[in-house]
Scaffold this motif. Structure first.
Motif, PDB file in Angstrom:
ATOM      1  N   TYR A 128    -101.103  17.255  14.196  1.00  0.00           N
ATOM      2  CA  TYR A 128    -100.110  16.679  13.301  1.00  0.00           C
ATOM      3  C   TYR A 128     -98.871  16.204  14.069  1.00  0.00           C
ATOM      4  CZ  TYR A 128     -96.642  16.139   9.638  1.00  0.00           C
ATOM      5  OH  TYR A 128     -95.659  15.617   8.824  1.00  0.00           O
ATOM      6  N   GLU A 129     -98.464  16.961  15.052  1.00  0.00           N
ATOM      7  CA  GLU A 129     -97.266  16.616  15.829  1.00  0.00           C
ATOM      8  C   GLU A 129     -97.500  15.445  16.773  1.00  0.00           C
ATOM      9  OE1 GLU A 129     -96.380  20.407  17.563  1.00  0.00           O
ATOM     10  OE2 GLU A 129     -95.606  21.198  15.661  1.00  0.00           O
ATOM     11  N   GLY A 130     -98.750  15.127  17.060  1.00  0.00           N
ATOM     12  CA  GLY A 130     -99.066  14.023  17.968  1.00  0.00           C
ATOM     13  C   GLY A 130     -99.190  12.704  17.229  1.00  0.00           C
ATOM     14  N   GLU A 131     -99.779  11.750  17.912  1.00  0.00           N
ATOM     15  CA  GLU A 131     -99.950  10.410  17.340  1.00  0.00           C
ATOM     16  C   GLU A 131    -101.421  10.094  17.095  1.00  0.00           C
ATOM     17  OE1 GLU A 131     -97.518   8.460  16.249  1.00  0.00           O
ATOM     18  OE2 GLU A 131     -96.170  10.081  16.821  1.00  0.00           O
ATOM     19  N   SER A 132    -102.186  11.096  16.774  1.00  0.00           N
ATOM     20  CA  SER A 132    -103.623  10.947  16.554  1.00  0.00           C
ATOM     21  C   SER A 132    -103.911  10.261  15.219  1.00  0.00           C
ATOM     22  CB  SER A 132    -104.257  12.335  16.569  1.00  0.00           C
ATOM     23  OG  SER A 132    -105.531  12.307  16.003  1.00  0.00           O
ATOM     24  N   ALA A 133    -105.083   9.667  15.134  1.00  0.00           N
ATOM     25  CA  ALA A 133    -105.549   9.102  13.867  1.00  0.00           C
ATOM     26  C   ALA A 133    -105.808  10.221  12.856  1.00  0.00           C
ATOM     27  CB  ALA A 133    -106.823   8.297  14.095  1.00  0.00           C
ATOM     28  N   PHE A 134    -105.901  11.448  13.332  1.00  0.00           N
ATOM     29  CA  PHE A 134    -106.157  12.607  12.483  1.00  0.00           C
ATOM     30  C   PHE A 134    -104.870  13.296  12.025  1.00  0.00           C
ATOM     31  CE2 PHE A 134    -110.001  12.206  15.065  1.00  0.00           C
ATOM     32  CZ  PHE A 134    -110.972  12.202  14.081  1.00  0.00           C
ATOM     33  N   LYS A 135    -103.731  12.696  12.279  1.00  0.00           N
ATOM     34  CA  LYS A 135    -102.436  13.321  11.991  1.00  0.00           C
ATOM     35  C   LYS A 135    -102.345  13.832  10.547  1.00  0.00           C
ATOM     36  CE  LYS A 135     -97.489  12.337  12.029  1.00  0.00           C
ATOM     37  NZ  LYS A 135     -96.820  12.793  13.228  1.00  0.00           N
ATOM     38  N   TYR A 136    -102.601  12.977   9.581  1.00  0.00           N
ATOM     39  CA  TYR A 136    -102.439  13.375   8.184  1.00  0.00           C
ATOM     40  C   TYR A 136    -103.653  14.130   7.650  1.00  0.00           C
ATOM     41  CZ  TYR A 136     -98.304  10.619   8.688  1.00  0.00           C
ATOM     42  OH  TYR A 136     -97.102  10.137   9.141  1.00  0.00           O
ATOM     43  N   ASP A 137    -104.814  13.927   8.271  1.00  0.00           N
ATOM     44  CA  ASP A 137    -105.968  14.772   7.954  1.00  0.00           C
ATOM     45  C   ASP A 137    -105.666  16.202   8.390  1.00  0.00           C
ATOM     46  OD1 ASP A 137    -107.374  12.608   6.962  1.00  0.00           O
ATOM     47  OD2 ASP A 137    -108.504  12.275   8.811  1.00  0.00           O
ATOM     48  N   ALA A 138    -104.995  16.329   9.528  1.00  0.00           N
ATOM     49  CA  ALA A 138    -104.615  17.656  10.031  1.00  0.00           C
ATOM     50  C   ALA A 138    -103.657  18.339   9.051  1.00  0.00           C
ATOM     51  CB  ALA A 138    -103.987  17.544  11.415  1.00  0.00           C
ATOM     52  N   ALA A 139    -102.673  17.603   8.556  1.00  0.00           N
ATOM     53  CA  ALA A 139    -101.730  18.171   7.583  1.00  0.00           C
ATOM     54  C   ALA A 139    -102.477  18.610   6.321  1.00  0.00           C
ATOM     55  CB  ALA A 139    -100.651  17.148   7.227  1.00  0.00           C
ATOM     56  N   TYR A 140    -103.427  17.810   5.904  1.00  0.00           N
ATOM     57  CA  TYR A 140    -104.219  18.121   4.720  1.00  0.00           C
ATOM     58  C   TYR A 140    -105.003  19.409   4.932  1.00  0.00           C
ATOM     59  CZ  TYR A 140    -107.300  17.260   0.735  1.00  0.00           C
ATOM     60  OH  TYR A 140    -107.979  17.371  -0.440  1.00  0.00           O
ATOM     61  N   TYR A 141    -105.608  19.556   6.110  1.00  0.00           N
ATOM     62  CA  TYR A 141    -106.381  20.774   6.378  1.00  0.00           C
ATOM     63  C   TYR A 141    -105.499  21.996   6.602  1.00  0.00           C
ATOM     64  CZ  TYR A 141    -111.241  19.695   5.892  1.00  0.00           C
ATOM     65  OH  TYR A 141    -112.469  19.428   5.346  1.00  0.00           O
ATOM     66  N   VAL A 142    -104.295  21.805   7.093  1.00  0.00           N
ATOM     67  CA  VAL A 142    -103.366  22.944   7.162  1.00  0.00           C
ATOM     68  C   VAL A 142    -103.114  23.437   5.739  1.00  0.00           C
ATOM     69  CG1 VAL A 142    -101.006  23.671   7.686  1.00  0.00           C
ATOM     70  CG2 VAL A 142    -102.263  22.304   9.356  1.00  0.00           C
ATOM     71  N   SER A 160     -97.058  17.961   0.836  1.00  0.00           N
ATOM     72  CA  SER A 160     -95.939  17.019   0.693  1.00  0.00           C
ATOM     73  C   SER A 160     -95.711  16.194   1.965  1.00  0.00           C
ATOM     74  CB  SER A 160     -94.654  17.759   0.317  1.00  0.00           C
ATOM     75  OG  SER A 160     -94.180  18.521   1.408  1.00  0.00           O
ATOM     76  N   LYS A 161     -96.298  16.579   3.081  1.00  0.00           N
ATOM     77  CA  LYS A 161     -96.146  15.851   4.348  1.00  0.00           C
ATOM     78  C   LYS A 161     -97.103  14.670   4.461  1.00  0.00           C
ATOM     79  CE  LYS A 161     -94.435  19.847   6.832  1.00  0.00           C
ATOM     80  NZ  LYS A 161     -94.268  20.460   8.123  1.00  0.00           N
ATOM     81  N   ILE A 162     -97.977  14.517   3.492  1.00  0.00           N
ATOM     82  CA  ILE A 162     -98.963  13.431   3.524  1.00  0.00           C
ATOM     83  C   ILE A 162     -98.374  12.242   2.783  1.00  0.00           C
ATOM     84  CG2 ILE A 162    -101.298  12.762   2.876  1.00  0.00           C
ATOM     85  CD1 ILE A 162    -101.925  15.849   3.037  1.00  0.00           C
ATOM     86  N   PRO A 163     -98.063  11.166   3.511  1.00  0.00           N
ATOM     87  CA  PRO A 163     -97.373  10.030   2.883  1.00  0.00           C
ATOM     88  C   PRO A 163     -98.291   9.138   2.045  1.00  0.00           C
ATOM     89  CG  PRO A 163     -97.730   9.589   5.206  1.00  0.00           C
ATOM     90  CD  PRO A 163     -98.228  10.974   4.951  1.00  0.00           C
ATOM     91  N   GLN A 164     -97.657   8.460   1.124  1.00  0.00           N
ATOM     92  CA  GLN A 164     -98.371   7.505   0.292  1.00  0.00           C
ATOM     93  C   GLN A 164     -98.966   6.428   1.191  1.00  0.00           C
ATOM     94  OE1 GLN A 164     -95.914   5.962  -2.813  1.00  0.00           O
ATOM     95  NE2 GLN A 164     -97.618   5.064  -3.919  1.00  0.00           N
ATOM     96  N   GLY A 165    -100.137   5.966   0.832  1.00  0.00           N
ATOM     97  CA  GLY A 165    -100.796   4.923   1.621  1.00  0.00           C
ATOM     98  C   GLY A 165    -101.789   5.470   2.639  1.00  0.00           C
ATOM     99  N   THR A 166    -101.830   6.776   2.795  1.00  0.00           N
ATOM    100  CA  THR A 166    -102.808   7.376   3.702  1.00  0.00           C
ATOM    101  C   THR A 166    -104.050   7.752   2.900  1.00  0.00           C
ATOM    102  OG1 THR A 166    -101.794   9.559   3.462  1.00  0.00           O
ATOM    103  CG2 THR A 166    -101.062   8.227   5.324  1.00  0.00           C
ATOM    104  N   PRO A 167    -105.187   7.873   3.581  1.00  0.00           N
ATOM    105  CA  PRO A 167    -106.443   8.120   2.855  1.00  0.00           C
ATOM    106  C   PRO A 167    -106.455   9.374   1.972  1.00  0.00           C
ATOM    107  CG  PRO A 167    -106.916   7.481   5.111  1.00  0.00           C
ATOM    108  CD  PRO A 167    -105.430   7.645   5.007  1.00  0.00           C
ATOM    109  N   ASN A 168    -105.750  10.410   2.358  1.00  0.00           N
ATOM    110  CA  ASN A 168    -105.799  11.651   1.585  1.00  0.00           C
ATOM    111  C   ASN A 168    -104.627  11.829   0.626  1.00  0.00           C
ATOM    112  OD1 ASN A 168    -108.213  12.603   2.730  1.00  0.00           O
ATOM    113  ND2 ASN A 168    -107.092  13.201   4.557  1.00  0.00           N
ATOM    114  N   TYR A 169    -103.821  10.806   0.475  1.00  0.00           N
ATOM    115  CA  TYR A 169    -102.640  10.933  -0.380  1.00  0.00           C
ATOM    116  C   TYR A 169    -103.015  11.281  -1.824  1.00  0.00           C
ATOM    117  CZ  TYR A 169     -98.530   9.859  -3.131  1.00  0.00           C
ATOM    118  OH  TYR A 169     -97.498   9.943  -4.022  1.00  0.00           O
ATOM    119  N   GLN A 170    -103.991  10.571  -2.394  1.00  0.00           N
ATOM    120  CA  GLN A 170    -104.365  10.815  -3.794  1.00  0.00           C
ATOM    121  C   GLN A 170    -104.890  12.232  -3.985  1.00  0.00           C
ATOM    122  OE1 GLN A 170    -102.557   8.249  -5.325  1.00  0.00           O
ATOM    123  NE2 GLN A 170    -104.018   8.891  -6.861  1.00  0.00           N
TER     124      GLN A 170
END
Length: 179
Positions: A128-142, A160-170
């Motif tokens: 999550y702290e890096g610039e990976s494509a998995f950044k927001y997936d990581a937040a979701y799994y946390v 709440s750390k998952i921003p709108q427009g990302t795949p897991n936002y909904q």
């Protein structure tokens, strides 16, 4: 018939039959209350939130080189649901290459599946702290790891750390509403 239901003075008499009906009624009410409280505490409809909202059902490997064969074996085990064996393989690979985001992501999920949520969060927070494509997936799994441990407060913080427009936002928004 009148002698059964009325006393000599014409007043309604309490018969053993009426006492039995009242006691039965109280017993049934007690049973219903106990069952209701039991279902509320057990809450089988909410215990599956982790399973309902997880996103990585299948692991796909696109790695090349020496580790491709090892990761393919790990993916095979992961996809078969043998998360313990997959974790063992991925742990060795992760130790030699902790910067690999794909490996870190799936390794952390195997940790969660093996009830090692704290260790998984350590790996996921680095993603999550890096610039990976998995950044927001990581937040979701946390968040899901906290849900698995029934820690709704922390789960909501991470959702709440998952921003709108990302795949897991909904999913994150829907899950937040259920918590």
């Amino acid at each position: 018939m009148a002698n059964i239901h009325f006393s000599e003075e014409g007043k309604h008499a309490e018969t053993p039959l009426k006492k039995a009906n009242y006691k039965s009624f109280v017993i049934w009410i007690g049973i219903v209350v106990v069952l209701g409280v039991g279902l509320f505490i057990w809450a089988p409809w909410s215990s599956g939130l982790y399973n309902k909202y997880e996103i990585s059902k299948q692991m796909s490997v696109t790695e090349r080189g020496e580790s491709a064969g090892v990761l393919n074996k790990a993916a095979e085990l992961y996809n078969a649901g043998d998360y313990t064996a997959a974790r063992k393989i991925m742990q060795r690979e992760y130790m030699s290459n902790p910067q690999d985001p794909l490996l870190s992501y799936y390794f952390s999920i195997t940790l969660i599946k093996n009830s090692q949520e704290h260790e998984a969060r350590t790996v996921l927070k680095k993603l999550y702290e890096g610039e990976s494509a998995f950044k927001y997936d990581a937040a979701y799994y946390v968040a899901l790891s906290y849900i698995k441990q029934d820690n709704k407060k922390e789960a909501l913080i991470w959702l709440s750390k998952i921003p709108q427009g990302t795949p897991n936002y909904q999913k994150a928004k829907e899950l937040s509403g259920k918590l």
